[in-house]
Write a protein that holds these residues in place. Structure first.
Motif, PDB file in Angstrom:
ATOM      1  N   VAL A 286       0.841  -1.204   0.000  1.00 26.23           N
ATOM      2  CA  VAL A 286       0.000   0.000   0.000  1.00 26.23           C
ATOM      3  C   VAL A 286       0.875   1.253   0.000  1.00 26.23           C
ATOM      4  CG1 VAL A 286      -1.617   1.361   1.370  1.00 26.23           C
ATOM      5  CG2 VAL A 286      -2.018  -1.076   1.034  1.00 26.23           C
ATOM      6  N   LEU A 290       0.902   4.198  -2.702  1.00 25.86           N
ATOM      7  CA  LEU A 290       0.766   5.606  -2.327  1.00 25.86           C
ATOM      8  C   LEU A 290       1.902   6.429  -2.940  1.00 25.86           C
ATOM      9  CD1 LEU A 290      -0.272   5.342   1.439  1.00 25.86           C
ATOM     10  CD2 LEU A 290      -1.692   6.074  -0.478  1.00 25.86           C
ATOM     11  N   VAL A 303      -0.979  10.557   4.978  1.00 30.48           N
ATOM     12  CA  VAL A 303      -2.074   9.622   4.699  1.00 30.48           C
ATOM     13  C   VAL A 303      -2.019   8.440   5.661  1.00 30.48           C
ATOM     14  CG1 VAL A 303      -2.944   7.970   3.002  1.00 30.48           C
ATOM     15  CG2 VAL A 303      -2.328  10.279   2.288  1.00 30.48           C
ATOM     16  N   ALA A 304      -0.822   7.899   5.885  1.00 28.68           N
ATOM     17  CA  ALA A 304      -0.673   6.749   6.771  1.00 28.68           C
ATOM     18  C   ALA A 304      -1.116   7.084   8.191  1.00 28.68           C
ATOM     19  CB  ALA A 304       0.777   6.278   6.771  1.00 28.68           C
ATOM     20  N   VAL A 307      -4.999   7.393   8.274  1.00 24.92           N
ATOM     21  CA  VAL A 307      -5.679   6.092   8.260  1.00 24.92           C
ATOM     22  C   VAL A 307      -5.504   5.379   9.598  1.00 24.92           C
ATOM     23  CG1 VAL A 307      -5.709   3.815   7.179  1.00 24.92           C
ATOM     24  CG2 VAL A 307      -5.504   5.854   5.760  1.00 24.92           C
ATOM     25  N   VAL A 337      -9.059   0.064   6.011  1.00 20.96           N
ATOM     26  CA  VAL A 337      -7.811   0.511   5.381  1.00 20.96           C
ATOM     27  C   VAL A 337      -8.016   0.690   3.884  1.00 20.96           C
ATOM     28  CG1 VAL A 337      -5.441  -0.173   4.837  1.00 20.96           C
ATOM     29  CG2 VAL A 337      -6.327  -0.499   7.146  1.00 20.96           C
ATOM     30  N   VAL A 341      -8.129   4.569   2.762  1.00 18.54           N
ATOM     31  CA  VAL A 341      -7.057   5.037   1.881  1.00 18.54           C
ATOM     32  C   VAL A 341      -7.648   5.708   0.648  1.00 18.54           C
ATOM     33  CG1 VAL A 341      -5.257   4.225   0.303  1.00 18.54           C
ATOM     34  CG2 VAL A 341      -5.260   3.469   2.669  1.00 18.54           C
ATOM     35  N   SER A 416     -10.152  12.317   6.924  1.00 17.22           N
ATOM     36  CA  SER A 416      -9.577  12.808   5.670  1.00 17.22           C
ATOM     37  C   SER A 416      -9.754  14.300   5.475  1.00 17.22           C
ATOM     38  CB  SER A 416     -10.207  12.053   4.479  1.00 17.22           C
ATOM     39  OG  SER A 416      -9.879  10.680   4.546  1.00 17.22           O
ATOM     40  N   SER A 809      -6.321   4.410  -5.908  1.00 17.33           N
ATOM     41  CA  SER A 809      -7.188   4.086  -4.779  1.00 17.33           C
ATOM     42  C   SER A 809      -7.676   2.651  -4.893  1.00 17.33           C
ATOM     43  CB  SER A 809      -8.373   5.051  -4.756  1.00 17.33           C
ATOM     44  OG  SER A 809      -9.346   4.597  -3.852  1.00 17.33           O
ATOM     45  N   ALA A 812      -4.895   0.248  -4.049  1.00 14.20           N
ATOM     46  CA  ALA A 812      -4.669   0.149  -2.601  1.00 14.20           C
ATOM     47  C   ALA A 812      -5.761  -0.694  -1.942  1.00 14.20           C
ATOM     48  CB  ALA A 812      -4.624   1.545  -1.983  1.00 14.20           C
TER      49      ALA A 812
END
Length: 863
Positions: A286, A290, A303-304, A307, A337, A341, A416, A809, A812
C-alpha cells in the motif's frame, strides 16, 4: 451549504494544525488503550446468526438441555486392532482422570462398565449364538491361555490345536489361515517392525471394520476464558498425556482431537496463521502504491497517520457497539484501510492538482476541499449506507461488520478532511511542477468518444450473452467448508462424517417426555432419508431372554476355567525351551499332512525357531504383542458372562443423562441415509425430518435453515443498499437520469462479478457473499467521483487527475482485500477473493464503461 461546510472545516484545521493533531492523537491513544483492554473475538460460527430465529432458538434450547456436548473435546483413538484401540484408549482415560482439576469429566462409552458387561446383548441373536458357540468350542484353548498367558502358554495351545488336527477333528488345511496370521506378526517382530495381533479377528475369521478400530473419549475440560483459545491448555495436556504414555509405540495408536472446543480454538489459530506477515506485506505494498499515486514522502506519511488514527477510533467504537468481534466482522480493519485510503488518496490527489494551479499550500487545501468535499461526502455516505444495509438482516456476523464498517466510513471521511489537511499543513509539502493527469490515455479517450455506441452495445451484449451463467451460481451453505480442512480438529470431523454411524451429521429432536420421543422416533424411522433412529430405548437390547440363555450356557463351560489359579510366569529359558519344542512338534506334524496346512505350519515353525534363537528383548516384544490383546479379550469374555437383564430403569446415569434431562425431556437422534458429505443429501434429509418433527435441530438443520437465511439476508441487504444509495443520490444529484447513470454501471459490475464466479468455479458462501452488497457501497464511490466530475463539465476523464486517484485508490483497496485472499482461513480467503474480484469489475465499470455511458457533459448547476 455542504461545500461551504467542508471548506470551512478544512480551513479551520489548517489554521490550527497542531491543535487538530493533538486532539486526534489523544483520541487515537485512548481508543488504542480501550481496544487493547477490551479486545475480544468469538470463533463460534453459531454466533454469526441471530439467536432470535426459530431454528436457532431450538438449537440453543437443545444446547442448554445437554450442555456437556457443546463444551467438550472428543479424543479419537485409532489403532490397527480393536484390542489395541481399547488398550490405548483405556490408558489415556486413566491418565486424564488423574488430573481432575483440568479434566473434571472423562468418559469413554465403550469403557463404561455397563457396556463391558452387557456388550453381547446389543448384538443380533444369531451373532450372539455364533460367538458363544465359537467360545464354547475354544474352551480347551481358553483354559490353557488363561492360566498361562505367555509364549509357553502359546506353544501349549498350539499343541492342543495340532493334536486336534492330527486326530482328524480339524482338517489340517483349515490351520493355514490362522497360523499364517501368527507367522505374519512374528516375522514383523523378528524383523524389528511395528506389529499387532487381534484375537477377535482370528476367532471371527475376518478383518475388523474401521468402526471397531476406533474409540471415542468425551472430555469436558476446565476452560480458560481469559485466553483467545480457551481450550488450548486442555488440548495440549491431552496430547502430552498420549505422548507420555507412548501409545504410539506400544499400541501403534494415534490420538486426534475434535469437537466444539478444538474446532473453535484451531479456527482462531488459523485466522492468526500468517496474519502478521500478510499485514506487513500489505502495508508495504500500500505504501508503494501511495508513492506511485502521490510521489511525496510527506503526503504518504500524512495519509498513513490519518488512516491509522481512523482505524484506532473505528476499532474502539466497533468494540463498544458489538462487544466481541466475530470471524466476519474482524475484517472491518481490512475494509477500513482499503476504503479509508481511498478517501485520503482522493483528497490528496485533488490537493496536488490544486497545488499545481495555485502555489500556496493553505489555498490549495481550501480549493481541494471546495472541489472534492462534496463528492467525498457523498461517496462516504453512500459507502456507509452500503455497509449499514446489513443491519436489518438476521445474518449477525455480517450485520455487525456492516455496523462497524458503516460507522468507520464516516470516521475515515472525517479524518480525511480534518487530520489529513492539518498534517499536510504541518509537513508543508512542496508545490507541484507537473500536472497529475495521464496524457498517455488521450487516444483511449478519443476512441471511446468516437465509438461510444459500439462500445456500449458491445459491452451490454456481452454481459447479456453471458447471463445464462447466472443460473449456475453455486451457494455453499455448509459452514464447515469455511474452516480449514488442514487443521486436525476439522480433518478429524470430516473423517468421522464419512461414516454416518458416528453421528457427525445427526439431527436431534428434544421431545417433552419419553413417550413422545418414542412416537417421534417411530415416525422418523419410516422416512427413506433416515438410516437409523436412536432414543434412550435403544439402550434396552431386544430378544434378551434368548441371548441371556446362550450366555448362561457359555458360563457353565468357561467359568470354571476363569476360577483356576494362573501358573507362575515362565522364565526366558523356559520360553526358549517351549519354543524349540513347539518348532519340532510343528515340523513333525507338517511331514504327516502335506498340503496348504503343512506349508503354513512350516512357515510358523521357521519364525518360531528364529524367535527362540534371537535376543530376549525380541521374545518379550513377541509375548507382549500376542498376550496383551489376549488378556484384554479374555477379560472381556469374563465380563460378558456377568450380563443381566437391561431395562430403562436400571440403565446407568451416565447414559441416561445423555438422552434425558432432569425434568423428563427426552432426546431423539436420526442419522442420514446416503453420503453425509453431500450437501444435497444433507438438505433433503433435513427437509424430510422437519416435515415429521418441526422442532428438530442439529447440523443438517442448520445447513438447510442457514442457507435460506443467508439468501434472504443477501437479498434484503442488497435491496436496502440499493434503496438507500438511490435516495442519497437523488438528494445529491436531483436527476433521475444521473442517478441511473451512477447505478447502472454498478449493477452491471455486480452481474459480471457473478458471471466470472461461475467461470472460475468460485462458490458463494457465508463469508464471501458479503462482497456483493458491499459492491454497491464500495463501488458507488468511484461512480460518484465520475458523475460529479461529468456534471461539472469535465471532459477527457481518463486523462484527468480523477482517474489517477481512482486507479491508485482501487489498487490500494485491492491490496487490502488481497491480504484477506492470502489468509490460511478458507472463509476469510474466499471473502478476500470475491471482494478483490468485485473491486476489479466495479473499477472497470467506473473507468471504462461509465464515461461512455454518460457521453458528452451537459451544462448543469451543481450549486
Amino acid at each position: 451549504m455542504l461545500k461551504t461546510t467542508i471548506t470551512a472545516l478544512v480551513n479551520r484545521c489548517t489554521a490550527h494544525p497542531w491543535l487538530t493533531l493533538a486532539i486526534a492523537a489523544i483520541l487515537a491513544v485512548l481508543s488504542g488503550l480501550y481496544t487493547a483492554h477490551n479486545f475480544a473475538i468469538t470463533t463460534d460460527i453459531g454466533q454469526l446468526i441471530s439467536p432470535n430465529l426459530d431454528w436457532r432458538k431450538r438449537e440453543l434450547a437443545f444446547e442448554r438441555a445437554f450442555p456437556k456436548r457443546m463444551e467438550s473435546i472428543l479424543a479419537v483413538v485409532d489403532a490397527p486392532t480393536p484390542e489395541y484401540a481399547s488398550r490405548a484408549s483405556g490408558a489415556l482415560v486413566a491418565k486424564l482422570r488423574a488430573n481432575p482439576a483440568l479434566f473434571p469429566t472423562v468418559r469413554e462409552l465403550a469403557d463404561d462398565p455397563f457396556f463391558k458387561k452387557n456388550g453381547l446383548l446389543f448384538m443380533p441373536t444369531d451373532e450372539v449364538k455364533r460367538a458363544t458357540d465359537g467360545l464354547d468350542q475354544a474352551e480347551p484353548l481358553i483354559q490353557v491361555l488363561y492360566s498361562d498367558p505367555s509364549l509357553r502358554g502359546m506353544t501349549q495351545a498350539l499343541s492342543v490345536i495340532l493334536a486336534g488336527a492330527n486326530s482328524g477333528r480339524v482338517p489340517f488345511d483349515d490351520l493355514a489361515n490362522p497360523l499364517s496370521k501368527f507367522s505374519t506378526v512374528l516375522e514383523k517382530v523378528v524383523a524389528g517392525q511395528p506389529a499387532s495381533f487381534s484375537w477377535q479377528d482370528l476367532l471371527s475369521g475376518k478383518e475388523s471394520p474401521p468402526s471397531d478400530l476406533r474409540r471415542f473419549i468425551e472430555i469436558n475440560p476446565k476452560l480458560n476464558f481469559d485466553e483467545l483459545e480457551p481450550g488450548k491448555q486442555a488440548s495440549d495436556a491431552i496430547r502430552k498425556a498420549a505422548a507420555d504414555l507412548d501409545i504410539g509405540s506400544l499400541y501403534n495408536a494415534r490420538v486426534r482431537l475434535t469437537g466444539p472446543i478444538p474446532i473453535a480454538d484451531e479456527e482462531f489459530a488459523t485466522v492468526k496463521q500468517g496474519a502478521l506477515v500478510n499485514h506487513v506485506a500489505t502495508v508495504l505494498i500500500v505504501l508503494a502504491i501511495l508513492w506511485l499515486a502521490l510521489k511525496s514522502g510527506r503526503i504518504i506519511i500524512a495519509v498513513a497517520i490519518t488512516v491509522t488514527v481512523g482505524l484506532a477510533l473505528t476499532a474502539a467504537v466497533g468494540l463498544m457497539m458489538v462487544g466481541a468481534l466475530n470471524l466476519i466482522s474482524i475484517a472491518f480493519a481490512v475494509l477500513f484501510v482499503g476504503i479509508g485510503v481511498d478517501f485520503a488518496i482522493q483528497f490528496s490527489v485533488r490537493y496536488r492538482a490544486e497545488r499545481y494551479e495555485v502555489d500556496d499550500l493553505r489555498q490549495a487545501l481550501s480549493n481541494a476541499a471546495a472541489n472534492a468535499g462534496r463528492p467525498l461526502t457523498l461517496a462516504a455516505l453512500a459507502t456507509a449506507a452500503g455497509f449499514l444495509s446489513f443491519l436489518p438482516t438476521d445474518y449477525r456476523g455480517v450485520s455487525e461488520l456492516g455496523q462497524i464498517a458503516g460507522v468507520g466510513m464516516i470516521i475515515a471521511f472525517l479524518a480525511s478532511v480534518t487530520v489529513l489537511p492539518a498534517l499536510l499543513t504541518i509537513f508543508n509539502t512542496p508545490g507541484e511542477k507537473e500536472p497529475l493527469g495521464y496524457k498517455a490515455l488521450a487516444p483511449v479517450d478519443r476512441f471511446m468518444e468516437r465509438h461510444r455506441i459500439p462500445v456500449l452495445v458491445g459491452t451490454l451484449a456481452t454481459v447479456i450473452l453471458l447471463s445464462p451463467l447466472l443460473y449456475f451460481v453455486e451457494f455453499d451453505f455448509n459452514p464447515m467448508n469455511l474452516r480449514s480442512p488442514k487443521v486436525e480438529s476439522v480433518a478429524t470431523y470430516l473423517d468421522l462424517r464419512k461414516d454416518p454411524q458416528t453421528g457427525a451429521s445427526s439431527v436431534e429432536v428434544l421431545a417433552p417426555n419419553v413417550a413422545a420421543a418414542k412416537e417421534i422416533a417411530a415416525k422418523l424411522a419410516k422416512l427413506p432419508e433416515v438410516s437409523r433412529v436412536s432414543t434412550l430405548e435403544t439402550f434396552v437390547p431386544q430378544d434378551q431372554a434368548a441371548k441371556l440363555e446362550l450366555i448362561r450356557n457359555l458360563g457353565k463351560t468357561l467359568e470354571p476355567d476363569f476360577q483356576e489359579a494362573s501358573e507362575k510366569p515362565p522364565t526366558d529359558a523356559e520360553n526358549v525351551a517351549a519354543l524349540k519344542e513347539s518348532q519340532d512338534e510343528m515340523l513333525k506334524a507338517a511331514e504327516k499332512h502335506p498340503g496348504r496346512g503343512a506349508d503354513a505350519v512350516k512357515r510358523l515353525a521357521a519364525v518360531v525357531g528364529k524367535l527362540a534363537e534371537g535376543p530376549e528383548a525380541t521374545r518379550k516384544k513377541a509375548e507382549f504383542v500376542l498376550t496383551d490383546p489376549l488378556k484384554f479379550d479374555l477379560d472381556r469374555v469374563k465380563n460378558w458372562l456377568q450380563a443381566g437383564e437391561v431395562t430403562e430403569q436400571n440403565l446407568p446415569p451416565s447414559i441416561v443423562s445423555e438422552w434425558m434431562t432432569q425434568d423428563g425431556r427426552a432426546r431423539v437422534q436420526a442419522l442420514p441415509k446416503g453420503d453425509p458429505n453431500d450437501n444435497d443429501t444433507v438438505r433433503k434429509f433435513a427437509g424430510a425430518v422437519l416435515k415429521v418433527a418441526p422442532q428438530a435441530t442439529g447440523g443438517p438443520i442448520s445447513i438447510l435453515e442457514s442457507g435460506d437465511m443467508m439468501v434472504r439476508a443477501f437479498v434484503h441487504a442488497g435491496a436496502w443498499a440499493l434503496i438507500s444509495i438511490s435516495i442519497l443520490l437523488w438528494i445529491a444529484l436531483r436527476r433521475v437520469g444521473d442517478v441511473l447513470l451512477t447505478l447502472i454501471p454498478l449493477l452491471l459490475a455486480g452481474v459480471v462479478t457473478l458471471e466470472i464466479c461461475v467461470l472460475i468455479g468460485l462458490k458463494l458462501n457465508f463469508a464471501n457473499i458479503i462482497a456483493l452488497p458491499l459492491l454497491l457501497g464500495i463501488g458507488v464511490a468511484f461512480k460518484i467521483y465520475y458523475i460529479m466530475a461529468w456534471r461539472s463539465g469535465q471532459t477527457q476523464l481518463l486523462q484527468s487527475p480523477l482517474t489517477r486517484a481512482v486507479f491508485y485508490s482501487a489498487m490500494a483497496t485491492a491490496t487490502a482485500f488481497g491480504s484477506l485472499w492470502l489468509s490460511s482461513h478458507p472463509g476469510t480467503s474466499s471473502m478476500g477473493k470475491l471482494l478483490a474480484l468485485s473491486l476489479v469489475t466495479t473499477l472497470a465499470a467506473a473507468v471504462l464503461f461509465q464515461p461512455v455511458l454518460m457521453g458528452p457533459p451537459r451544462e448543469t448547476n451543481d450549486g
